[in-house]
Design an enzyme around this catalytic site. Structure first.
Site, PDB file in Angstrom:
ATOM      1  N   LYS A 337       7.276  42.626  33.002  1.00 53.57           N
ATOM      2  CA  LYS A 337       6.457  43.755  33.279  1.00 53.57           C
ATOM      3  C   LYS A 337       4.883  43.363  33.266  1.00 53.57           C
ATOM      4  O   LYS A 337       4.664  42.507  32.360  1.00 53.57           O
ATOM      5  CB  LYS A 337       6.973  44.670  32.204  1.00 53.57           C
ATOM      6  CG  LYS A 337       8.531  44.996  32.699  1.00 53.57           C
ATOM      7  CD  LYS A 337       9.050  45.913  31.245  1.00 53.57           C
ATOM      8  CE  LYS A 337      10.474  46.369  31.493  1.00 53.57           C
ATOM      9  NZ  LYS A 337      10.696  47.360  32.687  1.00 53.57           N
ATOM     10  N   ARG A 412      21.716  47.780  34.644  1.00 55.09           N
ATOM     11  CA  ARG A 412      22.979  48.164  35.445  1.00 55.09           C
ATOM     12  C   ARG A 412      23.883  47.179  35.540  1.00 55.09           C
ATOM     13  O   ARG A 412      24.739  47.112  35.764  1.00 55.09           O
ATOM     14  CB  ARG A 412      22.531  48.541  37.048  1.00 55.09           C
ATOM     15  CG  ARG A 412      21.779  47.488  37.524  1.00 55.09           C
ATOM     16  CD  ARG A 412      20.764  47.812  38.938  1.00 55.09           C
ATOM     17  NE  ARG A 412      19.708  48.652  38.531  1.00 55.09           N
ATOM     18  CZ  ARG A 412      18.938  49.162  39.465  1.00 55.09           C
ATOM     19  NH1 ARG A 412      19.046  48.984  40.646  1.00 55.09           N
ATOM     20  NH2 ARG A 412      17.923  49.955  39.009  1.00 55.09           N
TER      21      ARG A 412
END
Length: 581
Positions: A337, A412
Site C-alpha cells: 500500500k 477474503r
C-alpha cells in the site's frame, strides 16, 4: 481537550434506574416531545431544576437538523450549596426508511460532547419504545472509548503506578487482561473501565409510562461496543495476532467466571498448514507473530452437551457460526500500500473485533437454545522474504486452489478458510453433527463498500431473501445499519477465472460490483453440500470513523442471534438453499 480525553477514556458506566443521587452533570437525551413529557420532567424535578427553566432550555434548541442539537444551563438547587449542570441532548426528528429509529449517530455525538468535563454524570435516555433500549445502550457505550495512550489517562496512570513499583508492564493492558472488566462485587448492569475517569450512570426509560429497560443486557451490549472499539484502536505493535488470541481466551475466561462454559481451540503457525488452512497460513506467514485460527464454541447446557448421567446429546435448536476477519495490520503484502493508504490499517481486524465482543455479549445475555461458534481468522499481512507473492498458487481448506494476483486482497483469503472450517463435512466444530443453520462472516473487506453504501451502512450480501431481510431488520433495531448488495454468483464468478488454478483472489474488472464480487469469492469456499443461510457483512466504512474504532457490528450480531429485543424471524432450511449456477 486533554480533560475531555481523560473523562471519555476513563469512564465507568453503570446502567440502572435513576437513583436520586446528585451528579455534577445531568444529561437527558431523546426526541423533543419526549424531553417535554412527564417522564423527563420527573427526572428534571429530581435534579432540582425549576420546570420553567427546563422548558425554556428545550425551546432554545430550535431546529434539530439532521444530527440533533443540545443546550445546557447551570442552576443552583435550593439548599444544595453548589451548582448543577443540566444538559438537553435533543435527537433529530428525521428518520428515513433506511435509517434507524435509535438514531445512534446522534446519540453518540451529542453524548460525547455533553459528558466531557464532569467527574460524575447522570444520563437519562427517554425512548419512544423500549425496543430501542439496547441499540441506544450501544450508542452510549460508543461515546466512551476505552483505549488511550495519552499521558495521564486511566490506562497510562495504571502503567505509571506499575513502573513506580519497578514492575515490568506494557504501555497498555497486557493481552487478555481487560480494563473493561467489571470489578468483583459489581451489580448487574455495572461495568468498569478500570477507574480514574468519570462515573456515568445510565438510565433508559420509556416516554410512555416510564418503564425501565432490562439493564443487564444493556450493560453487556454497551461494554461489547467499547471492547470492540478498544481492540480496533490498539496499535498493531500491541494487538498482534498473539495478543488477539489472548483477548479471545480472555473473553472465554470472563464467560467461564460467569458460569458460561466456552470451548477454546487454537490452530497456529505451521499447524495451519498441517490442518489444511493454507490460505490463513499464506497471508500471515511473513509476520513475526504467527497466524492463527481461533474457535470459541458455546453449546447451551440444556441443548448441546451430554447430560449429567452421561446420556446422548440433545440437538441444539439452532447453530450459528460467526467468522471474523482478524487482520491485525495490513501492509498490502508485496502489493504494498501507499503511505497514505496504509495508515489506519490497524482497523483491518474490525470484523473479528465486532464478532468477538458480540459473541461475548450474546453468551453473557443468553442465547436460548442457540449454539454459537466463533471463528477468528487472525494474521498480519506483512512483507518479508517469506511473504506470499503475486502468482503463487495456494490451496485452502475447501480444497480449491487460489492463484494470487493481489496480495492486498488478503481478507477474503482468511475468511475463505474460516467459512470452509465452519461448514466442513465431517464437521470440524465441536458438538455439531451436520452443518450450521446460519453462517455470518464479518470483515472490513473492501474500499468499494464505502462507495456503495457509505460510512453509516455496512454492505451485506446474503444467499436468501429471508436472511437478507432479517439482517436489515436487525440493523434498524440495533442501530448498526446495513444495506443489501446483489447476490448473483453466476455474474461474478468469471471475474476470478484463472488459467492455472480454480480461481484468482482479485477481480479482473474493478468496475464490476467489487464488493459483491469479494463476497462471492468467500461464498465459493462454503462446503458444496451446505444448504444453510449465509450472510456476509462488509463494514469497512462504519468500523472506523474519525480515527476511532466504533464497535459497529456488535449490536447487529447480537440481534441476529435473537437476544436483542425479541427473537427475529429466522429463515427455515427450506428457504435457505445456497444457489449455484
Amino acid at each position: 481537550r486533554s480533560r475531555r480525553a481523560e473523562v471519555m477514556t476513563g469512564a465507568t458506566l453503570t446502567f440502572g434506574p435513576m437513583d436520586g443521587k446528585a451528579a455534577a452533570k445531568t444529561i437527558l437525551i431523546g426526541r423533543k416531545s419526549n424531553l417535554l413529557g412527564e417522564v423527563a420532567r420527573q427526572a428534571v424535578a429530581a435534579s432540582g431544576c425549576p420546570p420553567e427553566l427546563w422548558t425554556a432550555l428545550i425551546d432554545s434548541v430550535g431546529d434539530m437538523g439532521d444530527d440533533g442539537k443540545s443546550a445546557s444551563t447551570l442552576f443552583m438547587p435550593a439548599g444544595s450549596g453548589g451548582s448543577v449542570c443540566l444538559y438537553a441532548a435533543v435527537l433529530p426528528e428525521a428518520c428515513s426508511r433506511h435509517a434507524s429509529p435509535v438514531r445512534p449517530h446522534a446519540v453518540t455525538a451529542l453524548l460525547a460532547g455533553a459528558a466531557a468535563g464532569a467527574g460524575s454524570v447522570a444520563v437519562v435516555a427517554v425512548l419512544d419504545d423500549l425496543a430501542h433500549a439496547l441499540g441506544t445502550a450501544g450508542a452510549i457505550g460508543r461515546a466512551f472509548p476505552l483505549y488511550s495512550a495519552k499521558k495521564d489517562t486511566a490506562a497510562a496512570a495504571e502503567n505509571k503506578m506499575a513502573a513506580q513499583k519497578k514492575t515490568p508492564v506494557r504501555k497498555v493492558p497486557a493481552a487478555g487482561r481487560d480494563l473493561a472488566t467489571a470489578p468483583k462485587g459489581a451489580a448487574e448492569g455495572e461495568e468498569s473501565s478500570g477507574g480514574g475517569g468519570a462515573a456515568v450512570r445510565v438510565s433508559l426509560v420509556s416516554a410512555v409510562g416510564g418503564a425501565h429497560a432490562a439493564y443487564g443486557p444493556c450493560a453487556a451490549v454497551a461494554m461489547g461496543v467499547r471492547r470492540a472499539a478498544r481492540w480496533v484502536d490498539m496499535p498493531p505493535a500491541e494487538l498482534t495476532t498473539t495478543a488477539l488470541v489472548a483477548e479471545a481466551r480472555g473473553a472465554a475466561a470472563r464467560l467461564a467466571a460467569a458460569g458460561k462454559v466456552v470451548q477454546v481451540q487454537v490452530i497456529t503457525g505451521e499447524e495451519l498448514l498441517a490442518s489444511g488452512h493454507g490460505l490463513i497460513h499464506a497471508v500471515g506467514r511473513a509476520a513475526v507473530e504467527p497466524p492463527a485460527l481461533v474457535v470459541l464454541s458455546y453449546l447451551p447446557v440444556s441443548t448441546g452437551v451430554p447430560n449429567s448421567a452421561g446420556g446422548a446429546q440433545n440437538s441444539p435448536a439452532r447453530t450459528v457460526a460467526l467468522v471474523g476477519k482478524g487482520i491485525v495490520y495490513d501492509t498490502g503484502g508485496l502489493a504494498l500500500k501507499t503511505k497514505e493508504g496504509m495508515c489506519g490499517m490497524k482497523a483491518d481486524m474490525g470484523g473479528a473485533a465486532a464478532l468477538l465482543a458480540g459473541f461475548e455479549a450474546a453468551v453473557q445475555i443468553g442465547t436460548g437454545g442457540t449454539s454459537v461458534h466463533l471463528l477468528l481468522c487472525c494474521a498480519e499481512n506483512a512483507i518479508g522474504p517469506n511473504a506470499v507473492r503475486n502468482d503463487d498458487v495456494i490451496r485452502g481448506l475447501s480444497g480449491l486452489s487460489v492463484e494470487i494476483n493481489n496480495s492486498d486482497a488478503e481478507g477474503r483469503l482468511v475468511l475463505a478458510d474460516g467459512v470452509a472450517h465452519a461448514t466442513a463435512l465431517p464437521p470440524l466444530l465441536p458438538g455439531l453433527e451436520g452443518q450450521p443453520d446460519l453462517v455470518i462472516d464479518m470483515a472490513t473487506l473492501t474500499g468499494a463498500q464505502m462507495i456503495a453504501t457509505g460510512k453509516r451502512h455496512a454492505a451485506i450480501v446474503a444467499n436468501s431473501e429471508p436472511v437478507e431481510a432479517a439482517a436489515v431488520e436487525s440493523g434498524r433495531r440495533s442501530g448498526d445499519l446495513v444495506c443489501p448488495l446483489p447476490y448473483a454468483p453466476e455474474f461474478y464468478r468469471k471475474e476470478f477465472a484463472s488459467k492455472v488454478a480454480d480461481m484468482k483472489n482479485s477481480v479482473k474488472d474493478r468496475s464490476n460490483a467489487q464488493a459483491s464480487c469479494a463476497a462471492n469469492f468467500i461464498s465459493e469456499h462454503l462446503h458444496p453440500a451446505y444448504t444453510g443461510g449465509w450472510l456476509h457483512v462488509d463494514l469497512a466504512g462504519p468500523a472506523f470513523l474519525d480515527d476511532r474504532g466504533t464497535g459497529f457490528g456488535v449490536g447487529l450480531v447480537v440481534d441476529m442471534l435473537g437476544v436483542l429485543g425479541g427473537e427475529p424471524e429466522h429463515p427455515t432450511a427450506q428457504g435457505k438453499k445456497r444457489a449455484r449456477a
